[in-house]
Design an enzyme around this catalytic site. Structure first.
Site, PDB file in Angstrom:
ATOM      1  N   GLU A 160       7.704   2.581  23.276  1.00 31.86           N
ATOM      2  CA  GLU A 160       6.406   3.156  22.732  1.00 31.86           C
ATOM      3  C   GLU A 160       5.296   2.004  23.144  1.00 31.86           C
ATOM      4  OE1 GLU A 160       7.473   6.406  19.617  1.00 31.86           O
ATOM      5  OE2 GLU A 160       6.384   4.520  19.047  1.00 31.86           O
TER       6      GLU A 160
ATOM      7  N   HIS B  92       3.166  32.503  27.583  1.00 33.59           N
ATOM      8  CA  HIS B  92       2.964  32.180  29.060  1.00 33.59           C
ATOM      9  C   HIS B  92       1.276  31.815  29.469  1.00 33.59           C
ATOM     10  CE1 HIS B  92       3.262  31.451  33.136  1.00 33.59           C
ATOM     11  NE2 HIS B  92       2.572  32.324  33.424  1.00 33.59           N
TER      12      HIS B  92
ATOM     13  N   LYS C 252       1.378   5.575  17.197  1.00 34.23           N
ATOM     14  CA  LYS C 252       0.702   6.793  17.642  1.00 34.23           C
ATOM     15  C   LYS C 252      -0.777   6.947  18.124  1.00 34.23           C
ATOM     16  CE  LYS C 252       5.113   7.524  17.007  1.00 34.23           C
ATOM     17  NZ  LYS C 252       5.830   6.172  16.756  1.00 34.23           N
TER      18      LYS C 252
ATOM     19  N   LYS D  54       0.927  -1.098  -0.025  1.00 31.87           N
ATOM     20  CA  LYS D  54      -0.032   0.101   0.105  1.00 31.87           C
ATOM     21  C   LYS D  54       0.937   1.225   0.121  1.00 31.87           C
ATOM     22  CE  LYS D  54      -3.925  -1.649   2.466  1.00 31.87           C
ATOM     23  NZ  LYS D  54      -4.887  -1.447   3.513  1.00 31.87           N
ATOM     24  N   LEU D  55       0.629   2.153  -0.809  1.00 31.48           N
ATOM     25  CA  LEU D  55       1.031   3.740  -0.937  1.00 31.48           C
ATOM     26  C   LEU D  55       1.223   4.086   0.656  1.00 31.48           C
ATOM     27  CD1 LEU D  55       2.231   5.765  -2.590  1.00 31.48           C
ATOM     28  CD2 LEU D  55      -0.139   6.810  -2.707  1.00 31.48           C
TER      29      LEU D  55
ATOM     30  N   ASP E 160      14.771   3.835   5.078  1.00 35.72           N
ATOM     31  CA  ASP E 160      15.310   2.767   6.190  1.00 35.72           C
ATOM     32  C   ASP E 160      16.216   1.682   5.215  1.00 35.72           C
ATOM     33  OD1 ASP E 160      13.910   3.699   7.946  1.00 35.72           O
ATOM     34  OD2 ASP E 160      12.460   2.138   8.154  1.00 35.72           O
TER      35      ASP E 160
ATOM     36  N   ALA F 243      10.495   8.411   9.625  1.00 34.09           N
ATOM     37  CA  ALA F 243       9.931   8.682   8.434  1.00 34.09           C
ATOM     38  C   ALA F 243      10.129  10.132   7.913  1.00 34.09           C
ATOM     39  CB  ALA F 243       8.481   8.694   8.664  1.00 34.09           C
TER      40      ALA F 243
END
Length: 462
Positions: free
Chosen positions: A186, A439, A55, A41-42, A306, A314
């Site tokens: 994670e 702030h 995430k 898959k794209l 990679d 990424a």
């Protein structure tokens, strides 16, 4: 989009992940005729089995923690459990929306998109589904897959990879995570939020071992408070099945039992059997070797992502792909400073950094030339409101620029953009101290850290 194998393309890209599709979009934008080949898959690993789904799981875990802990904010809330099907639907909806958007971008840029498994057949040709696609230049961007250890078989049931973990149809009662790097911590963080009894096994002395040692220690302290167990400094020696799970043994004699074992020892390049070596491309341990412009030793072939021995992120793939596209279009390009790339581990609390660790800075400049400063988030109003703990650590060359920013705390990943500018523009502490930060924000903690380093601390002791 219709395939056109008779065309000689300016650029043929093998792999539609972060590096490949970024190169395709930028090259097409610059007027090059591009073919993009992808067997799955794209969007590749990042969109479908990496950055985005992990995430989403971590955010679901954050919501679960908020439900449990509402009382400390004066909110009456209760946690009833994890609906794993609902979590997967939420995760998959996020992926689906981004996937459709990306498909639209590729079509809109008039990139010739080819579905199928490609193989490099010469320095200028790639074969897919029996058709040959010719390019004046070839870009290899075939990515990576989860690695294992010698003798450790990933069965997809009791011994799983991150790919399996992202589609797991249940919340396990307990899990051992082999590997305390980004992927391992994670998943450990998300699973703990889901109610899993988690133990991390890391052979090196610290969790997230490539980060500054101070960040590692802060994360370890936070994980202890959360009840995430970990064993450091001893290597894995074996795993055996038990009646209801697995038993993991370490070289120091320790053993741990759990329902499943997640193997998170990193990712290895996808390069075998794709014709790279036959075309004369220089390789090392499966990685394609490139120069600072992502050029291989074969003039017509580049490689990114990679697949090459750079940071497996990424956004690095995006940058490398864009660099190749612009170079081929005749634009002036600047090599990537990999130290200047922001790095974020999205566990709870987050670990974010850019630039050199203290150890690396001392190695480069000498111990007597390096100055550090730690700003505790306890002095930051917004962090206090969020009930997060942590620190911002600055690494400076004495009387010179800030060369490292290391942050631990919830939402620190959102602060790393300014940290990237500070490092890449070689800012002096006094220059950052002059900037006015809003702030109350966590962002002002970064400003106040520089104020302290410049000798004029505000919400910090002299």
């Amino acid at each position: 989009m219709a395939n056109d194998a008779s065309t000689v393309f300016d650029l043929v890209i093998l792999g539609g992940g972060s590096g490949g599709y970024a190169a395709a979009l930028r090259a097409a934008q610059l007027g090059l005729d591009v073919a993009l080949i992808e067997k799955d898959k794209l969007g590749g690993t990042c969109l479908h089995r990496g950055c985005i789904p992990t995430k989403a799981l971590l955010h679901a875990g954050e919501v679960a923690d908020a439900a449990r802990e509402g009382a400390q904010f004066g909110v009456k809330s209760s946690f009833e459990g994890i609906d794993i099907e609902g979590v997967h639907k939420y995760k998959d909806d996020v992926i689906s929306g981004l996937y459709k958007g990306l498909q639209g971008l590729v079509a809109g840029r008039k990139v010739t998109y080819v579905t199928g498994e490609g193989r490099l057949t010469s320095p200028t040709t790639v074969e897919v589904n029996g058709e040959t696609y010719t390019g004046r230049h070839i870009l290899l961007a075939t990515g990576s897959v989860p690695k294992s250890l010698p003798g450790l078989t990933i069965d997809g049931d009791r011994v799983i990879s991150s790919d399996h973990a992202l589609v797991l149809d249940r919340v396990p009662k307990s899990a051992i995570v082999l590997g305390g790097g980004v992927i391992g911590v994670e998943f450990a963080s998300a699973w703990k939020s889901f109610g899993v009894d988690v133990t991390i096994v890391e052979a090196l002395p610290h969790l997230v071992p490539v980060e500054d040692e101070n960040s590692s220690k802060l994360l370890e302290r936070a994980f202890r408070k959360r009840g995430i167990n970990f064993s450091l400094g001893s290597r894995f020696s074996g795993v055996e099945y038990t009646a209801d799970g697995v038993k993991v043994s370490l070289e120091n004699g320790k053993t741990f039992e759990a329902e499943l074992l997640l193997v998170a020892v990193g990712r290895g390049p996808v390069s075998q059997g794709l014709g790279y070596e036959e075309a004369g491309v220089a390789m090392d341990r499966g990685y394609v070797l490139v120069d600072e412009y992502m050029q291989t030793n074969v003039p017509t072939i580049s490689a990114v992502g990679d697949l090459v021995p750079t940071l497996q992120l990424a956004h690095v793939g995006f940058a490398e792909g864009i660099l190749v596209a612009e170079r081929l279009a005749g634009q002036k390009v600047v090599p990537i400073d990999y130290d200047g790339v922001p790095r974020v581990t999205y566990c709870h609390p987050e670990v974010a950094s850019v630039g050199l660790t203290e150890a690396k800075a001392k190695e480069l400049y000498g111990a007597d030339k390096v100055v550090t400063l730690k700003f505790n988030l306890a002095g930051n109003g917004k962090s206090k409101i969020l009930k997060t703990q942590g620190e911002i650590k600055l690494v400076q060359v004495r009387d010179g620029a800030v060369v490292g920013v290391h942050m631990v705390g919830d939402r620190m990943g959102e602060q790393v953009g300014e940290a990237q500018l500070i490092y890449n523009w070689e800012a002096l502490p006094a220059e950052v101290a002059q900037l006015i930060h809003a702030h109350p924000t966590q962002n002002e903690a970064l400003g106040e850290a520089h104020m302290a380093l410049a000798g004029k601390p505000l919400h910090a002791h002299d």
